[in-house]
Design a protein around this motif. Sequence first.
Motif, PDB file in Angstrom:
ATOM      1  N   CYS A  22       0.840  -1.043   0.321  1.00  0.00           N
ATOM      2  CA  CYS A  22      -0.063   0.225  -0.144  1.00  0.00           C
ATOM      3  C   CYS A  22       1.294   1.330  -0.035  1.00  0.00           C
ATOM      4  N   GLN A  23       0.434   1.908  -0.651  1.00  0.00           N
ATOM      5  CA  GLN A  23       1.130   3.371  -0.845  1.00  0.00           C
ATOM      6  C   GLN A  23       0.778   4.376   0.238  1.00  0.00           C
ATOM      7  N   VAL A  24       1.795   4.585   1.766  1.00  0.00           N
ATOM      8  CA  VAL A  24       1.705   4.772   2.693  1.00  0.00           C
ATOM      9  C   VAL A  24       2.402   5.811   2.595  1.00  0.00           C
ATOM     10  N   VAL A  25       0.960   7.458   2.299  1.00  0.00           N
ATOM     11  CA  VAL A  25       2.368   8.504   1.805  1.00  0.00           C
ATOM     12  C   VAL A  25       2.505   9.498   3.083  1.00  0.00           C
ATOM     13  N   GLY A  26       2.098   8.936   4.438  1.00  0.00           N
ATOM     14  CA  GLY A  26       2.482  10.056   5.444  1.00  0.00           C
ATOM     15  C   GLY A  26       2.281   9.221   6.663  1.00  0.00           C
ATOM     16  N   VAL A  27       2.500   9.284   8.244  1.00  0.00           N
ATOM     17  CA  VAL A  27       1.913   8.591   9.265  1.00  0.00           C
ATOM     18  C   VAL A  27       1.991  10.321  10.299  1.00  0.00           C
ATOM     19  N   VAL A  28       0.800   9.490  11.256  1.00  0.00           N
ATOM     20  CA  VAL A  28       1.027  10.332  11.963  1.00  0.00           C
ATOM     21  C   VAL A  28       1.108  10.049  13.520  1.00  0.00           C
ATOM     22  N   SER A  29       1.344  10.155  14.574  1.00  0.00           N
ATOM     23  CA  SER A  29       1.559  10.030  15.252  1.00  0.00           C
ATOM     24  C   SER A  29       1.709  10.829  17.082  1.00  0.00           C
ATOM     25  N   GLN A  30       1.156  10.477  18.390  1.00  0.00           N
ATOM     26  CA  GLN A  30       1.921  11.105  19.331  1.00  0.00           C
ATOM     27  C   GLN A  30       2.675  12.126  19.251  1.00  0.00           C
ATOM     28  N   PRO A  31       2.608  13.236  20.193  1.00  0.00           N
ATOM     29  CA  PRO A  31       4.615  13.375  20.313  1.00  0.00           C
ATOM     30  C   PRO A  31       4.954  12.631  20.823  1.00  0.00           C
ATOM     31  N   ASP A  32       6.508  12.260  20.870  1.00  0.00           N
ATOM     32  CA  ASP A  32       7.626  11.829  21.555  1.00  0.00           C
ATOM     33  C   ASP A  32       7.501  12.329  23.216  1.00  0.00           C
ATOM     34  N   LYS A  33       7.186  10.803  24.178  1.00  0.00           N
ATOM     35  CA  LYS A  33       7.219  11.491  25.604  1.00  0.00           C
ATOM     36  C   LYS A  33       8.885  11.174  26.169  1.00  0.00           C
ATOM     37  N   LYS A  34       8.930  11.541  27.806  1.00  0.00           N
ATOM     38  CA  LYS A  34      10.055  11.962  28.166  1.00  0.00           C
ATOM     39  C   LYS A  34      10.028  10.480  29.462  1.00  0.00           C
ATOM     40  N   VAL A  35      10.546   9.588  29.150  1.00  0.00           N
ATOM     41  CA  VAL A  35      10.260   8.494  30.299  1.00  0.00           C
ATOM     42  C   VAL A  35      11.405   7.829  31.237  1.00  0.00           C
ATOM     43  N   GLY A  36      11.255   7.766  32.038  1.00  0.00           N
ATOM     44  CA  GLY A  36      12.089   6.719  33.235  1.00  0.00           C
ATOM     45  C   GLY A  36      12.805   7.818  33.760  1.00  0.00           C
ATOM     46  N   ARG A  37      13.169   7.196  34.663  1.00  0.00           N
ATOM     47  CA  ARG A  37      14.003   9.133  35.697  1.00  0.00           C
ATOM     48  C   ARG A  37      15.082   9.188  35.209  1.00  0.00           C
ATOM     49  N   LYS A  38      16.134   9.613  33.798  1.00  0.00           N
ATOM     50  CA  LYS A  38      17.028  10.182  33.232  1.00  0.00           C
ATOM     51  C   LYS A  38      15.673  10.688  32.117  1.00  0.00           C
ATOM     52  N   GLN A  39      14.430  10.706  32.597  1.00  0.00           N
ATOM     53  CA  GLN A  39      13.565  11.959  31.321  1.00  0.00           C
ATOM     54  C   GLN A  39      13.785  11.799  29.840  1.00  0.00           C
ATOM     55  N   LEU A  40      14.445  11.109  29.468  1.00  0.00           N
ATOM     56  CA  LEU A  40      14.880  10.400  27.994  1.00  0.00           C
ATOM     57  C   LEU A  40      13.761  10.923  27.112  1.00  0.00           C
ATOM     58  N   LEU A  41      13.800  11.507  26.350  1.00  0.00           N
ATOM     59  CA  LEU A  41      12.527  11.742  25.207  1.00  0.00           C
ATOM     60  C   LEU A  41      12.712  10.450  24.286  1.00  0.00           C
ATOM     61  N   GLN A  42      11.603   9.580  24.067  1.00  0.00           N
ATOM     62  CA  GLN A  42      11.709   8.680  23.171  1.00  0.00           C
ATOM     63  C   GLN A  42      10.308   8.463  22.379  1.00  0.00           C
ATOM     64  N   MET A  43      11.200   8.120  20.849  1.00  0.00           N
ATOM     65  CA  MET A  43       9.925   8.055  20.179  1.00  0.00           C
ATOM     66  C   MET A  43       8.679   6.894  20.260  1.00  0.00           C
ATOM     67  N   THR A  44       7.396   7.584  19.592  1.00  0.00           N
ATOM     68  CA  THR A  44       6.868   6.112  19.895  1.00  0.00           C
ATOM     69  C   THR A  44       7.045   4.928  18.659  1.00  0.00           C
ATOM     70  N   PRO A  45       6.452   3.898  19.351  1.00  0.00           N
ATOM     71  CA  PRO A  45       7.099   2.721  18.164  1.00  0.00           C
ATOM     72  C   PRO A  45       6.851   3.183  16.496  1.00  0.00           C
ATOM     73  N   VAL A  46       5.112   3.486  16.820  1.00  0.00           N
ATOM     74  CA  VAL A  46       4.840   3.881  15.067  1.00  0.00           C
ATOM     75  C   VAL A  46       5.932   5.051  14.548  1.00  0.00           C
ATOM     76  N   LYS A  47       6.244   6.047  15.033  1.00  0.00           N
ATOM     77  CA  LYS A  47       7.695   6.998  14.647  1.00  0.00           C
ATOM     78  C   LYS A  47       8.663   6.088  14.499  1.00  0.00           C
ATOM     79  N   GLU A  48       8.937   5.161  15.235  1.00  0.00           N
ATOM     80  CA  GLU A  48      10.333   4.266  15.216  1.00  0.00           C
ATOM     81  C   GLU A  48       9.555   3.591  13.757  1.00  0.00           C
ATOM     82  N   LEU A  49       8.737   3.077  13.224  1.00  0.00           N
ATOM     83  CA  LEU A  49       8.630   1.926  12.379  1.00  0.00           C
ATOM     84  C   LEU A  49       8.329   2.929  11.580  1.00  0.00           C
TER      85      LEU A  49
END
Length: 303
Positions: A19-46
Motif C-alpha cells: 500500500c502506498q503510505v504517503v505519511g504517518v501521524v503519531s502522538q508527540p514523543d514523551k520523556k520516560v524513566g528516571r532520566k526523563q529521556l525523550l522516547q519515540m513512539t513505536p509507530v514513529k520508529e517503524l
Amino acid sequence: MGTPAFACTILQRLLNENCQVVGVVSQPDKKVGRKQLLQMTPVKELALANQLPVLQPVSIKTEYTDILAWNPDLIITCAYGQIIPDIVLNTPVYGSINVHASLLPKLRGGAPIHKAIINGDKESGISIMRMVKKMDAGAVMAQRKVIIEPQDTTGSLSDKLSLAGADLLMECIPLILNGTAVFREQDEAAATFAYNISKEEEKITFTEDVQEVYNHIRGLIPAPIGYAILNQKKMKFHRVRMKRQPHAYQPGEMIGMMDGGYAIAASNGFILVDELQLEGKNKVDAKAYFNGSGRNDIGKIMQ
C-alpha cells in the motif's frame, strides 16, 4: 495514524501489502524513566525505519494543514490517541476508518484490551469502523472475534488482536475502494466504555474473589502493572497464576511458596506470584524473593 506497538502491526501489514503510505501521524514523543529521556513512539520508529514522513501534532484539532497537504485517498487510524477533527476525517476520497480492539459498541475508548481482561470477558475482537468525531461511535463495516484464554494478559491478547486487526483490515480495504463496503450504525443503547487506566485502578485489592483479583492483575500486564503495599512499599506483579481453594487466611496475607509461586491469600483462593518487583528493586522470580525478604514476610498483610 497510530501510536503504540499495537498499531505497528497495522502499519507493517500495509507496507507488506505494498500500500502506498504517503505519511504517518503519531502522538508527540514523551520523556520516560528516571532520566526523563525523550522516547519515540513505536509507530514513529517503524515509520522512520521505512523512510516515511512523520507528523506529531501536539493538538491535531489545530495542527492539521500538513496532513491535508498529503491529500490521502484513505486515512487508517489505530490507537492514535487524539480526537481527530472533521476537516481531517472528511478529506480523503474514501473516508477515514479505524481499527478498534473491541466488538463495538462494547468497550469504546482507549483501554478496551485492559478492560476486557479485567472484566473477565471470554472474548474480545476487532471492529473496522467509520471514523466520526464522537469516540468510537462510527458505523461498523466488519468485526472478528478473538477468544480470551484464561491465562491471557493484556500483552498476549494485544498480540492476537493486532494480527486479527491487520488481517481484517486487508480484507476490508478492497471493498472500500471498489464501493461495495457496507457500514452499519452501532446500537447506542448497548454501548459500554473502556476509559484509560487511572492511577487508582493500578492498586490491587485482595478482598475480592480470587478470580477477580487475578483478572485485575493480568489486565495490567505488561503495563501499567498492578501493585499492592507491603512494608510501606509497593510490590508490583509482573507474572501471576491463580489457585481456587478454600482457606482461613486473611485477604492479602503473605503465605509463602506454593506450587512454585509465592502465594498471597484472596477470597476463595490464592494468587501465585511468579515474578514481582519491590519498590526500588529489579524484577525477581518467586524463589529469589522467598530466599531474600519473602521468607520474613510470611504472615504479613498486603494493603
